[in-house]
Motif scaffolding. Structure first.
Motif, PDB file in Angstrom:
ATOM      1  N   LYS A   1       1.088   9.745  14.650  1.00 10.58           N
ATOM      2  CA  LYS A   1       0.400   9.672  13.452  1.00 10.58           C
ATOM      3  C   LYS A   1      -0.403  10.721  12.958  1.00 10.58           C
ATOM      4  O   LYS A   1      -0.524  10.945  11.751  1.00 10.58           O
TER       5      LYS A   1
ATOM      6  N   LEU B   1      -1.395   6.311   6.328  1.00 11.63           N
ATOM      7  CA  LEU B   1      -0.805   5.158   6.786  1.00 11.63           C
ATOM      8  C   LEU B   1      -1.676   4.003   6.264  1.00 11.63           C
ATOM      9  O   LEU B   1      -2.792   4.181   6.541  1.00 11.63           O
ATOM     10  N   LEU B   2      -1.156   3.021   5.876  1.00 10.98           N
ATOM     11  CA  LEU B   2      -1.779   1.765   5.230  1.00 10.98           C
ATOM     12  C   LEU B   2      -1.754   0.546   6.141  1.00 10.98           C
ATOM     13  O   LEU B   2      -0.630   0.292   6.454  1.00 10.98           O
ATOM     14  N   PRO B   3      -2.413  -0.027   6.666  1.00 13.81           N
ATOM     15  CA  PRO B   3      -2.411  -1.340   7.728  1.00 13.81           C
ATOM     16  C   PRO B   3      -2.081  -2.411   6.621  1.00 13.81           C
ATOM     17  O   PRO B   3      -2.117  -2.529   5.659  1.00 13.81           O
ATOM     18  N   GLU B   4      -1.722  -3.400   7.308  1.00 15.18           N
ATOM     19  CA  GLU B   4      -1.349  -4.789   6.682  1.00 15.18           C
ATOM     20  C   GLU B   4      -2.679  -5.343   6.069  1.00 15.18           C
ATOM     21  O   GLU B   4      -3.914  -5.033   6.879  1.00 15.18           O
TER      22      GLU B   4
ATOM     23  N   ARG C   1      -0.408  -7.879   1.739  1.00 14.17           N
ATOM     24  CA  ARG C   1       0.655  -6.721   1.391  1.00 14.17           C
ATOM     25  C   ARG C   1       1.112  -6.352   3.001  1.00 14.17           C
ATOM     26  O   ARG C   1       0.101  -6.454   4.032  1.00 14.17           O
ATOM     27  N   GLY C   2       2.356  -5.829   3.332  1.00  8.61           N
ATOM     28  CA  GLY C   2       2.580  -5.364   4.710  1.00  8.61           C
ATOM     29  C   GLY C   2       2.099  -3.882   4.767  1.00  8.61           C
ATOM     30  O   GLY C   2       1.564  -3.146   3.915  1.00  8.61           O
ATOM     31  N   ALA C   3       2.423  -3.326   5.937  1.00 12.25           N
ATOM     32  CA  ALA C   3       1.936  -1.848   6.405  1.00 12.25           C
ATOM     33  C   ALA C   3       2.783  -0.858   5.509  1.00 12.25           C
ATOM     34  O   ALA C   3       3.977  -1.395   5.085  1.00 12.25           O
ATOM     35  N   GLY C   4       2.252   0.248   5.176  1.00 11.73           N
ATOM     36  CA  GLY C   4       3.031   0.989   4.572  1.00 11.73           C
ATOM     37  C   GLY C   4       2.604   2.355   4.582  1.00 11.73           C
ATOM     38  O   GLY C   4       1.692   2.710   5.241  1.00 11.73           O
TER      39      GLY C   4
END
Length: 52
Positions: free
Chosen positions: A3, A13-16, A20-23
């Motif tokens: 990470k 890094l995007l959390p859920e 929306r889902g993680a991305g």
């Protein structure tokens, strides 16, 4: 460790959440964002493609 390496390389890094889902997204500096905005607006208005 992975990470941190990705973040150091410019990944965000995007959390859920919020349906929306993680991305993953790339972070750009202000100067890069301005250049991208100029590039995106150079072509004039878009039109429908006539590909069949």
């Amino acid at each position: 460790m992975i990470k941190r390496s990705l973040e150091n390389a410019g990944a965000m890094l995007l959390p859920e959440g919020r349906g929306r889902g993680a991305g993953v997204r790339l972070k750009f500096g202000r100067q890069t964002v301005k250049r991208i905005e100029i590039w995106e607006n150079e072509g004039g208005p878009t039109a429908e493609d006539d590909v069949r």
